[in-house]
Design an enzyme around this catalytic site. Structure first.
Site, PDB file in Angstrom:
ATOM      1  N   HIS A  62     -31.300 -50.414  -4.494  1.00 29.14           N
ATOM      2  CA  HIS A  62     -30.670 -51.086  -3.350  1.00 29.14           C
ATOM      3  C   HIS A  62     -30.403 -50.089  -2.230  1.00 29.14           C
ATOM      4  CE1 HIS A  62     -26.949 -53.035  -1.403  1.00 29.14           C
ATOM      5  NE2 HIS A  62     -28.032 -53.560  -0.879  1.00 29.14           N
ATOM      6  N   HIS A  79     -22.639 -51.737  -5.756  1.00 31.82           N
ATOM      7  CA  HIS A  79     -22.631 -53.185  -5.526  1.00 31.82           C
ATOM      8  C   HIS A  79     -23.026 -53.938  -6.795  1.00 31.82           C
ATOM      9  CE1 HIS A  79     -23.927 -50.996  -1.829  1.00 31.82           C
ATOM     10  NE2 HIS A  79     -22.833 -51.571  -1.366  1.00 31.82           N
TER      11      HIS A  79
HETATM   12 FE1  FES Z   1     -26.758 -50.094  -6.081  1.00 33.12          FE
HETATM   13 FE2  FES Z   1     -26.118 -51.330  -3.817  1.00 33.12          FE
HETATM   14  S1  FES Z   1     -26.632 -49.235  -4.083  1.00 33.12           S
HETATM   15  S2  FES Z   1     -26.259 -52.164  -5.800  1.00 33.12           S
END
Ligand code: FES
Length: 131
Positions: A62, A79
């Site tokens: 992500h 997140h």
């Molecule tokens: Fe891992 Fe956003 S950086 S869920």
């Protein structure tokens, strides 16, 4: 990606592995953290006598936060993305849409050594895995 000249790096010896105890290393270079884990159950891409030893980039796909291994999954604390190490790093919860890049391993039965030899998927923050 597969045509890149990946290094061959010894990561661990099977005699030193315990189920559920992650081993940190860097691959394909010192700026790319990764984790090897003996899952205790057969996994896609798993090596060793039980087919249960796998390794992944530990940068969340992500936004690049570090993921950590816990209870048969990789979890990102930023997140709350989760990735399944038994299924090629498939993401199944949270913001990440790309699977966790899997490190291709080779097991040498004669010595018990485990080598990293490549990466499936693009490591977070890179335009190519081998810089
Ligand atoms: Fe891992 Fe956003 S950086 S869920």
């Amino acid at each position: 990606l597969t045509s890149q000249p990946y290094p061959r790096v010894k990561v661990a010896n099977i005699r030193n592995l315990r189920v559920g105890e992650p081993v940190s290393f860097n691959y394909p270079d010192e700026h790319s953290p990764a984790v090897l884990i003996k899952l205790g159950e057969r996994a896609y891409g798993g090596v060793g006598p039980d087919g249960d030893i796998v390794a992944f980039s530990s940068l969340c796909t992500h936004m690049g936060c570090p993921v950590s291994y816990s209870k048969k999954r990789f979890v990102c604390a930023c997140h709350y993305s989760m990735f399944d190490p038994a299924k090629n790093g498939q993401t199944y919860q949270g913001h990440a849409s790309e699977w966790l890049p899997q490190i291709i391993l080779r097991f040498e039965p004669s010595t018990g050594d485990i080598y990293a030899e490549g990466v499936e998927g693009l490591i977070w923050g890179r335009v190519r895995n081998v810089l």
